[in-house]
Enzyme design. Sequence first.
Site, PDB file in Angstrom:
ATOM      1  N   ARG A  12      47.837  -2.869  50.859  1.00 12.77           N
ATOM      2  CA  ARG A  12      47.050  -3.223  52.048  1.00 12.77           C
ATOM      3  C   ARG A  12      48.009  -3.381  53.216  1.00 12.77           C
ATOM      4  NH1 ARG A  12      42.453  -7.726  53.268  1.00 12.77           N
ATOM      5  NH2 ARG A  12      41.290  -6.130  52.148  1.00 12.77           N
ATOM      6  N   HIS A  42      38.953   1.736  54.392  1.00  5.91           N
ATOM      7  CA  HIS A  42      38.865   0.676  53.376  1.00  5.91           C
ATOM      8  C   HIS A  42      38.044   1.233  52.194  1.00  5.91           C
ATOM      9  CE1 HIS A  42      39.089  -3.144  51.597  1.00  5.91           C
ATOM     10  NE2 HIS A  42      38.297  -3.857  52.371  1.00  5.91           N
ATOM     11  N   ASP A  49      30.498  -6.041  60.630  1.00  4.77           N
ATOM     12  CA  ASP A  49      31.841  -6.508  60.282  1.00  4.77           C
ATOM     13  C   ASP A  49      32.347  -7.304  61.495  1.00  4.77           C
ATOM     14  OD1 ASP A  49      34.386  -6.822  59.194  1.00  4.77           O
ATOM     15  OD2 ASP A  49      35.002  -4.734  59.479  1.00  4.77           O
TER      16      ASP A  49
HETATM   17  N1   CP Z   1      36.303  -7.353  52.254  1.00  9.59           N
HETATM   18  C1   CP Z   1      37.613  -7.592  52.080  1.00  9.59           C
HETATM   19  O1   CP Z   1      38.434  -6.678  51.993  1.00  9.59           O
HETATM   20  O2   CP Z   1      37.947  -8.904  52.012  1.00  9.59           O
HETATM   21  P1   CP Z   1      39.431  -9.493  51.977  1.00  9.59           P
HETATM   22  O3   CP Z   1      40.040  -9.249  53.341  1.00  9.59           O
HETATM   23  O4   CP Z   1      39.247 -10.952  51.683  1.00  9.59           O
HETATM   24  O5   CP Z   1      40.208  -8.787  50.908  1.00  9.59           O
HETATM   25  N1  NVA Z   2      37.647  -4.642  59.707  1.00  4.40           N
HETATM   26  C1  NVA Z   2      38.142  -5.793  58.984  1.00  4.40           C
HETATM   27  C2  NVA Z   2      37.822  -5.669  57.538  1.00  4.40           C
HETATM   28  C3  NVA Z   2      38.253  -6.827  56.682  1.00  4.40           C
HETATM   29  C4  NVA Z   2      37.890  -6.655  55.249  1.00  4.40           C
HETATM   30  C5  NVA Z   2      39.644  -5.901  59.188  1.00  4.40           C
HETATM   31  O1  NVA Z   2      40.350  -4.889  59.095  1.00  4.40           O
HETATM   32  O2  NVA Z   2      40.123  -7.003  59.460  1.00  4.40           O
END
Ligand code: CP
Ligand code: NVA
Length: 330
Positions: free
Chosen positions: A108, A135, A231
């Site tokens: 990530r 994602h 989101d």
């Molecule tokens: N939805 C999601 O990726 O959550 P986190 O940022 O907690 O991993």
């Molecule tokens: N768009 C958000 C998603 C988190 C799971 C971010 O990147 O912070």
Amino acid sequence: MPISLSGRSFLKLLDYTPEEIKYLLNLASEFKRMKMAGEEHKYLTNKQVVLLFEKTSTRTRCAFEVAARDLGMGVTFLDSGSSQMGKKESLADTAKVLGRMYDGIEYRGYKQSVVEDLAKYSGVPVWNGLTDDFHPTQMLADILTVQEEFGDVRNRKLTFFGDARNNVANSLMVVCAKLGMTFCACGPKELMPNKDLVETCKKIAKETGGKIELTQDIKEGAKNCDVVYTDIWLSMGEDASLWDKRIKMLKKYQVNGKLMKLAKPTAIFLHCLPSFHDRETTIGEEIYQKYKLDAMEVNDEVFLGPQARQFDEAENRMHTIKAVMYATLK
Ligand code: CP
Ligand code: NVA
């Protein structure tokens, strides 16, 4: 031909065929059934995986850890504060080292090119746990949740309200196109998805019977909608100074009771989470103090209401991530 994903990385859904995506969803359903029934499924006891996080996480990290342990694997967690990654050692060198020790790597972070490079240099399957652009593991959980609600997902309309060019919105557009769904991006024109990605998705949708729609109009976005999705308005990695601008641009796209009423009465609400739906977070409270907004992208009327499915969706992260690791490592 039977589908085999053994040895593959999972970097973005554009790399996967509709059949491969459906295969992963079916596998996830089966793992969910086994978990619910308490059936042991330690199929990968001789494997080790490493999880690299350059951004924070609750769901993705926990989903990978629990899923890996359920499969019988060993797990190492590394963040940029506790490893050499990025500061004293390049990602390419880190990848080469980790590839010698681990059977799979989750990443990530920021640029999509980093996760692509990790796959290139490590020689083992790499799974994208979120980048600035995509994602993909989130998508499998989202579609599994839609499938659990409606059965066949084809021709269902999913509308994303808000920052429609963020990683989650981009990935939703791809997965909807791949699976013959209608994806609608509903937000201000400054935050519409990238034109090239829209064109790519339109081409895919043409093959699958899906549709891609872009609108600034809430009524149009919500019309005939089966899945209302939103989101946060400022993603990880974006500068906090942008809040002011974002709030002004996105305020009217908040998912609330009034908006939900414009969708189909059978519509469900999804959110990848975390969410600013109240003042129970430090950022939520700061925003309230400054802008007098007690909720941002969704309010409690919807978040706590009967159409909300975001916690089923969060649970499904684990079952779907398990499917991805198993399919690519077995
Ligand atoms: N939805 C999601 O990726 O959550 P986190 O940022 O907690 O991993
Ligand atoms: N768009 C958000 C998603 C988190 C799971 C971010 O990147 O912070």
